[in-house]
Scaffold this active site. Structure first.
Site, PDB file in Angstrom:
ATOM      1  N   ASP A  10     -15.919   0.460 -56.632  1.00 67.92           N
ATOM      2  CA  ASP A  10     -15.063   1.061 -55.886  1.00 67.92           C
ATOM      3  C   ASP A  10     -15.701   2.469 -55.426  1.00 67.92           C
ATOM      4  O   ASP A  10     -15.399   3.517 -55.674  1.00 67.92           O
ATOM      5  CB  ASP A  10     -13.732   1.676 -56.522  1.00 67.92           C
ATOM      6  CG  ASP A  10     -13.974   2.353 -57.858  1.00 67.92           C
ATOM      7  OD1 ASP A  10     -13.073   3.150 -58.188  1.00 67.92           O
ATOM      8  OD2 ASP A  10     -14.825   2.413 -58.547  1.00 67.92           O
ATOM      9  N   ASP A  15     -20.647   4.571 -58.494  1.00 73.36           N
ATOM     10  CA  ASP A  15     -20.932   3.401 -58.165  1.00 73.36           C
ATOM     11  C   ASP A  15     -22.142   3.134 -57.324  1.00 73.36           C
ATOM     12  O   ASP A  15     -22.799   2.168 -57.663  1.00 73.36           O
ATOM     13  CB  ASP A  15     -19.692   2.903 -57.394  1.00 73.36           C
ATOM     14  CG  ASP A  15     -18.488   2.985 -58.042  1.00 73.36           C
ATOM     15  OD1 ASP A  15     -17.761   4.173 -58.068  1.00 73.36           O
ATOM     16  OD2 ASP A  15     -17.837   1.960 -58.746  1.00 73.36           O
ATOM     17  N   ASN A  39     -11.496   4.563 -56.461  1.00 75.76           N
ATOM     18  CA  ASN A  39     -11.499   5.820 -56.046  1.00 75.76           C
ATOM     19  C   ASN A  39     -11.088   6.259 -54.530  1.00 75.76           C
ATOM     20  O   ASN A  39     -10.754   7.460 -54.358  1.00 75.76           O
ATOM     21  CB  ASN A  39     -13.341   6.092 -56.065  1.00 75.76           C
ATOM     22  CG  ASN A  39     -13.640   6.249 -57.285  1.00 75.76           C
ATOM     23  OD1 ASN A  39     -13.145   6.845 -58.325  1.00 75.76           O
ATOM     24  ND2 ASN A  39     -14.919   5.584 -57.315  1.00 75.76           N
ATOM     25  N   THR A 124     -17.155  -1.751 -62.081  1.00 79.64           N
ATOM     26  CA  THR A 124     -17.381  -0.382 -62.140  1.00 79.64           C
ATOM     27  C   THR A 124     -16.030   0.453 -61.630  1.00 79.64           C
ATOM     28  O   THR A 124     -16.268   1.552 -61.251  1.00 79.64           O
ATOM     29  CB  THR A 124     -18.590   0.107 -61.691  1.00 79.64           C
ATOM     30  OG1 THR A 124     -18.606  -0.223 -60.160  1.00 79.64           O
ATOM     31  CG2 THR A 124     -19.740  -0.561 -62.316  1.00 79.64           C
ATOM     32  N   PHE A 165      -9.770   6.746 -65.633  1.00 77.20           N
ATOM     33  CA  PHE A 165      -9.242   6.358 -64.234  1.00 77.20           C
ATOM     34  C   PHE A 165      -9.216   4.871 -64.132  1.00 77.20           C
ATOM     35  O   PHE A 165      -8.309   4.427 -63.497  1.00 77.20           O
ATOM     36  CB  PHE A 165     -10.217   7.036 -63.428  1.00 77.20           C
ATOM     37  CG  PHE A 165      -9.485   6.700 -61.867  1.00 77.20           C
ATOM     38  CD1 PHE A 165     -10.227   5.617 -61.156  1.00 77.20           C
ATOM     39  CD2 PHE A 165      -8.625   7.360 -61.277  1.00 77.20           C
ATOM     40  CE1 PHE A 165     -10.061   5.171 -59.871  1.00 77.20           C
ATOM     41  CE2 PHE A 165      -8.274   6.686 -59.918  1.00 77.20           C
ATOM     42  CZ  PHE A 165      -9.111   5.836 -59.321  1.00 77.20           C
ATOM     43  N   ASN A 166     -10.415   3.908 -64.437  1.00 76.36           N
ATOM     44  CA  ASN A 166     -10.365   2.762 -64.082  1.00 76.36           C
ATOM     45  C   ASN A 166      -9.278   1.749 -64.884  1.00 76.36           C
ATOM     46  O   ASN A 166      -8.481   0.953 -64.223  1.00 76.36           O
ATOM     47  CB  ASN A 166     -11.748   2.032 -64.190  1.00 76.36           C
ATOM     48  CG  ASN A 166     -12.727   2.653 -63.139  1.00 76.36           C
ATOM     49  OD1 ASN A 166     -12.379   3.046 -62.418  1.00 76.36           O
ATOM     50  ND2 ASN A 166     -14.111   2.469 -63.715  1.00 76.36           N
ATOM     51  N   HIS A 238     -21.100   7.876 -64.607  1.00 73.82           N
ATOM     52  CA  HIS A 238     -20.479   6.865 -65.571  1.00 73.82           C
ATOM     53  C   HIS A 238     -21.108   5.490 -65.079  1.00 73.82           C
ATOM     54  O   HIS A 238     -21.531   4.560 -65.915  1.00 73.82           O
ATOM     55  CB  HIS A 238     -18.975   6.792 -65.073  1.00 73.82           C
ATOM     56  CG  HIS A 238     -18.424   8.220 -64.995  1.00 73.82           C
ATOM     57  ND1 HIS A 238     -17.783   8.790 -66.310  1.00 73.82           N
ATOM     58  CD2 HIS A 238     -17.832   8.812 -64.041  1.00 73.82           C
ATOM     59  CE1 HIS A 238     -17.218   9.834 -65.831  1.00 73.82           C
ATOM     60  NE2 HIS A 238     -17.089   9.855 -64.622  1.00 73.82           N
ATOM     61  N   ASP A 239     -21.111   5.027 -64.008  1.00 74.43           N
ATOM     62  CA  ASP A 239     -21.059   3.651 -63.636  1.00 74.43           C
ATOM     63  C   ASP A 239     -22.440   2.935 -63.975  1.00 74.43           C
ATOM     64  O   ASP A 239     -22.419   1.690 -64.549  1.00 74.43           O
ATOM     65  CB  ASP A 239     -20.759   3.172 -62.038  1.00 74.43           C
ATOM     66  CG  ASP A 239     -19.401   3.519 -62.032  1.00 74.43           C
ATOM     67  OD1 ASP A 239     -18.634   3.793 -60.832  1.00 74.43           O
ATOM     68  OD2 ASP A 239     -18.492   3.552 -62.804  1.00 74.43           O
TER      69      ASP A 239
END
Ligand code: RIB
Ligand code: CA
Length: 318
Positions: A10, A15, A39, A124, A165-166, A238-239
């Protein structure tokens, strides 16, 4: 032997780096990119995936659009982090990469059906597309080697005190995938908050001196400016830890345990309860990443940017 993967994402600033790392590193065979709303709205995350490929000169990987809404409830994009178009803070080039005419599920099914060996799925974003795949194509589960997801947390959340969030964006989808019996790895905030985009990291990437590195630094600068959490000196990337873990398993420590997702209590909806007791209540259903070797991680990111820059001119944009 390179590892066949599909990235379901996303984009989203971080990402983009997951896509770039997967496309650049020879240990990975990036078979497809699929998009999901998270996102941003699906039209933004899909456009941004095409932008990520355009900037990096990735023209040989099919990109297909996926779910526009979570399984239940409505989409709540993370505009406060990623901006209104999910890739805020930059002037984006017009994509030169075309969207595949298939939808995400059809593309993933085609990749799984035509692959000689099982494929790794690397989501992700919210797990909406993967949950749809589990529900609609159970016959394809044996063609999935494992799922490595950026999401959840062994500790604090980043949307609520408990929810990352995810997981928060589609907790039912996360519960379905966790309960599917697939070999599941969770790369949560507990480890991604160790991948800090420090001033030194940004300086090293800027010093690479290529257009893609410059674009990457702009992404990182914006992400650091919005991802402000008490006690965090810099934003986290993060991803790409998901892809890094595939390339170099020594980049993180992991444990095998049980993870459950809260779907009912509105106060903690999206929280991932990771059993750290050593004797989980219920079957172990996940490998959970814990500690990051940040030096190893960032060297993979810088190596990927170098490799992509050497591939030849990417898109030109002003
Ligand atoms: O909580 C971080 C996750 O949510 C990352 O995947 C980021 O891109 C957003 O999707
Ligand atoms: Ca993401």
């Amino acid at each position: 032997m390179s590892i066949p993967i599909v990235i379901d994402c996303d984009p989203g600033h971080d990402d983009v780096f997951a896509i770039w790392l997967a496309a650049a590193n020879p240990a990975i065979d990036l078979r497809a990119i699929t998009t999901v709303a998270g996102n941003g709205r699906i039209e933004h995350t899909t456009h941004n995936a095409l932008v990520a490929c355009t900037v990096a000169g990735i023209h040989d990987v099919p990109v297909a659009q996926g779910a526009a809404e979570p399984l239940y409830g409505e989409l709540r994009p993370a505009e406060w982090i990623h901006g209104a178009n999910a890739l805020g803070g930059l002037t984006l080039p017009t994509p030169t990469v075309e969207l595949d005419e298939r939808d995400a599920l059809t593309l993933i099914a085609d990749v799984l059906n035509t692959s000689e060996e099982p494929v790794v799925l690397v989501p992700t974003g919210p797990l909406t597309n993967i949950a749809h795949l589990v529900q609609r194509h159970p016959e394809l589960l044996p063609k999935i080697q494992r799922v490595i997801w950026m999401g959840g947390s062994t500790g604090r959340g980043n949307v609520t005190a408990e929810a990352e969030f995810n997981a928060w964006a589609d907790p039912e989808a996360a519960a379905i995938v966790l309960g599917s019996g697939l070999d599941f790895t969770m790369v949560g905030l507990n480890i991604s908050h160790q991948a800090l985009i420090t001033r030194e990291v940004r300086a090293r990437i800027a010093a690479l001196g290529s257009p893609i590195a410059a674009f990457g630094v702009e992404l990182l600068e914006f992400f650091c400016s919005t991802y402000a959490f008490e006690g965090m000196p810099d934003g986290p990337l993060h991803d790409p830890i998901t892809v890094a873990l595939l390339i170099d398993p020594a980049v993180a420590t992991t444990i095998r345990t049980r993870v459950d997702v809260e779907c009912d209590d509105p106060r903690t909806r999206g929280a991932t309860r990771v059993d750290r007791s050593g004797s989980p209540q219920g079957p172990q259903n996940a490998t959970v990443a814990l500690d990051l070797d940040a030096k190893r991680f960032w060297s993979l990111i810088e190596d990927a940017l170098q490799r992509l820059a050497l591939r030849g001119p990417a898109a030109r944009w002003d």
